[in-house]
Design an enzyme around this catalytic site. Structure first.
Site, PDB file in Angstrom:
ATOM      1  N   HIS A   7       6.829   3.115  15.699  1.00 50.39           N
ATOM      2  CA  HIS A   7       5.437   2.710  15.862  1.00 50.39           C
ATOM      3  C   HIS A   7       5.083   1.741  14.746  1.00 50.39           C
ATOM      4  O   HIS A   7       5.905   1.420  13.904  1.00 50.39           O
ATOM      5  CB  HIS A   7       4.503   3.928  15.866  1.00 50.39           C
TER       6      HIS A   7
ATOM      7  N   HIS B 205       2.594   9.686  17.742  1.00 56.14           N
ATOM      8  CA  HIS B 205       3.910   9.126  17.477  1.00 56.14           C
ATOM      9  C   HIS B 205       4.772  10.278  16.989  1.00 56.14           C
ATOM     10  O   HIS B 205       4.578  10.789  15.893  1.00 56.14           O
ATOM     11  CB  HIS B 205       3.817   7.986  16.455  1.00 56.14           C
TER      12      HIS B 205
ATOM     13  N   HIS C 202       0.855  -1.189   0.000  1.00 50.95           N
ATOM     14  CA  HIS C 202       0.000   0.000   0.000  1.00 50.95           C
ATOM     15  C   HIS C 202       0.894   1.244   0.000  1.00 50.95           C
ATOM     16  O   HIS C 202       1.991   1.240   0.541  1.00 50.95           O
ATOM     17  CB  HIS C 202      -0.984   0.004   1.158  1.00 50.95           C
TER      18      HIS C 202
ATOM     19  N   HIS D  59       7.328   1.728  11.391  1.00 48.66           N
ATOM     20  CA  HIS D  59       7.641   3.044  10.858  1.00 48.66           C
ATOM     21  C   HIS D  59       8.385   3.892  11.868  1.00 48.66           C
ATOM     22  O   HIS D  59       8.101   3.849  13.059  1.00 48.66           O
ATOM     23  CB  HIS D  59       6.304   3.747  10.502  1.00 48.66           C
TER      24      HIS D  59
ATOM     25  N   GLU E 102       3.096  12.408  14.036  1.00 47.18           N
ATOM     26  CA  GLU E 102       1.821  11.811  13.633  1.00 47.18           C
ATOM     27  C   GLU E 102       0.868  11.784  14.826  1.00 47.18           C
ATOM     28  O   GLU E 102       1.098  11.074  15.804  1.00 47.18           O
ATOM     29  CB  GLU E 102       2.018  10.377  13.144  1.00 47.18           C
TER      30      GLU E 102
HETATM   31 FE   LIG Z   1       3.583   6.355  10.800  1.00 50.97          FE
END
Ligand SMILES: [Fe+2]
Length: 471
Positions: A404, A398, A315, A360, A366
């Site tokens: 995360h 995050h 994705h 990530h 975020e």
């Molecule tokens: Fe992320």
């Protein structure tokens, strides 16, 4: 609420358009902005959203034609809410921007914002979660949650609000909002979002279906510089994501003004450098009869978002779901803030695709929230503090370079799951405020009862099976 109020509101369409609107016949000057004789005895007033000299493509301003200029009846002056006995907080979001914000790189998660313990209107019900920069130097952002159960204009003390610091993006999660602005009215329900630009006077009430006692809950992003725009589409082409025609602006609407009628007396609240100031006004600020321009509030229905996605494998990065962006990051292509959603969509379909978000570490901050349903990278259960996981009305943070990703339970479940058949994810609507700014977290966010202090436990339980496969 009158019968008239229950008529569906009308809107002007189109993102960034130059629009003209008049609530009374022949009240809009033609051929010029500021005639000596303004039709209908109105006063012409320009509301500038950008510097006069801003590039034409970014220049934002609206001409207002009103019964009285905004400067009239201001001689009583604003008084700081810190100095005055008032039922308003001293600082917007109940947070002293200079003393109540702390750096903390830990991943964080919060349960749903609870209803207010005591009655609260919109201004009283906002709490600062995180932020960066300083509105006095027009840098950075702020993120808030709100929960309120009273209207701003329901009591003897009618309140109206304007923000000198930045633009608000409001994301209702529970209960719709009936918002009146100088430019007209908007109704914004969960699943929709709205933007109130810097300086526009507005009032937020709860959109009630009946007289039941309900409370409104949601999220807000504020940008201290610039304005939101639609993201560039690049190779996607000229259509897709949030289409400009689906953005709706209010039409002109005015209240009658009568200074002799004491019931029209109200309080104008100004957020100025994250502090609150208040003054009385003898009449409604909503006396704009006609307007034209391109500096306007607007709303957008997230269900209209045209999601673009992979049709083969992997994705794409979540930037593919950007609804609105605010330029102003310090590097080319980097936003000050993006508003991103994770809408219902068909997921990538080849058999070796891992569908949830990957692990990530990000150069951006975020902050995520959930409007309804579930998010596919987080199971509904929390850690040892029993706070319940990522739930509607809750949120997570995050920060820059904080690791995360999917929790262990979600990861292994999706590794085992085959991906051969197309799957439509239709189980929820999450969103992200993503910012290039390093954010501090408010004392409220750190200490509130809905903080899930055991959040990081969701990443316990990963096993090292090298050199063998997990399954
Ligand atoms: Fe992320």
């Amino acid at each position: 609420m009158t019968a008239d109020d229950k008529e569906p509101l009308q809107y002007h369409r189109g993102f960034g358009n130059h629009i003209e609107s008049a609530a009374y016949p022949h009240s809009l000057p033609q051929g010029r902005n500021n005639p000596r004789l303004v039709p209908r005895g109105l006063y012409a007033e320009q509301l500038s959203g950008t510097a006069f000299t801003a590039p034409r493509c970014e220049n934002r301003r609206t001409w207002l034609y009103r019964m009285l200029p905004s400067v009239s009846s201001t001689s009583s002056g604003f008084i700081s809410c810190q100095d005055k006995s008032t039922n308003l907080p001293s600082f917007f979001g109940h947070t002293d921007w200079n003393h109540d914000m702390k750096l903390d790189p830990n991943p964080m998660r919060w349960g749903a914002t609870p209803p207010p313990k005591e009655g609260a209107n919109f201004i009283q019900g906002v709490h600062t979660m995180l932020g960066s920069g300083d509105p006095t130097t027009k840098s950075g952002i702020a993120v808030y949650v709100y929960a309120f159960d009273q209207d701003m204009n329901c009591h003897d003390e009618k309140m109206h609000f304007y923000n000198s610091d930045g633009d608000f993006l409001i994301v209702p999660q529970q209960s719709g909002l009936a918002i009146q602005t100088e430019l007209g009215k908007m109704e914004v329900s969960p699943g929709e979002v709205c933007v109130i630009p810097r300086g526009v006077v507005f009032t937020v009430n709860i959109l009630r279906d009946d007289d039941k006692h309900v409370f409104a809950r949601g999220y807000m992003l504020e940008i201290f510089r610039g304005h939101f725009s639609l993201p560039e589409l690049g190779p996607i082409g000229s259509n897709g994501l949030a289409n400009g025609r689906d953005f709706l602006h209010p039409i002109a609407h005015y209240d009658e003004v009568d200074d002799a009628n004491e019931s029209q007396s109200c309080i104008i609240v100004n957020k100025f450098g994250q502090s609150l100031f208040a003054r009385t006004n003898p009449h409604s600020p909503y006396n704009v009869v006609a307007w034209h321009g391109n500096y306007l509030p607007y709303k957008y229905d997230l269900r209209k978002f045209c999601a673009i996605n992979s049709v083969s494998y992997d994705h794409p990065d979540p930037s593919i779901y950007t609804v609105l962006t605010a330029k102003g990051g310090d590097e080319e292509g980097t936003a000050l803030a993006d508003f991103v959603i994770f809408p219902p969509r068909v997921m990538a379909t080849d058999e070796n695709t891992f569908r949830p978000p990957w692990f990530h570490r990000n150069v951006m901050t975020e902050y995520m929230g959930l409007i309804y349903g579930e998010y596919d990278a987080k199971k509904g259960t929390g850690g040892s503090d029993q706070k319940g996981g990522f739930v509607p009305g809750g949120s997570s943070l995050h920060s820059i370079m904080t690791p995360h990703g999917p929790d262990a339970a979600s990861y292994y479940e999706n590794v085992k799951k085959g991906c051969k058949e197309p799957t439509k994810f239709d189980g929820g609507l999450a969103f992200m405020f993503e910012s290039s700014a390093m954010c501090k977290v408010s004392k409220f966010a750190l200490n509130c009862e809905q903080r899930e202090t055991s959040y990081a436990e969701c990443w316990n339980g990963f096993k090292n099976t090298f050199p063998n496969m997990h399954v």
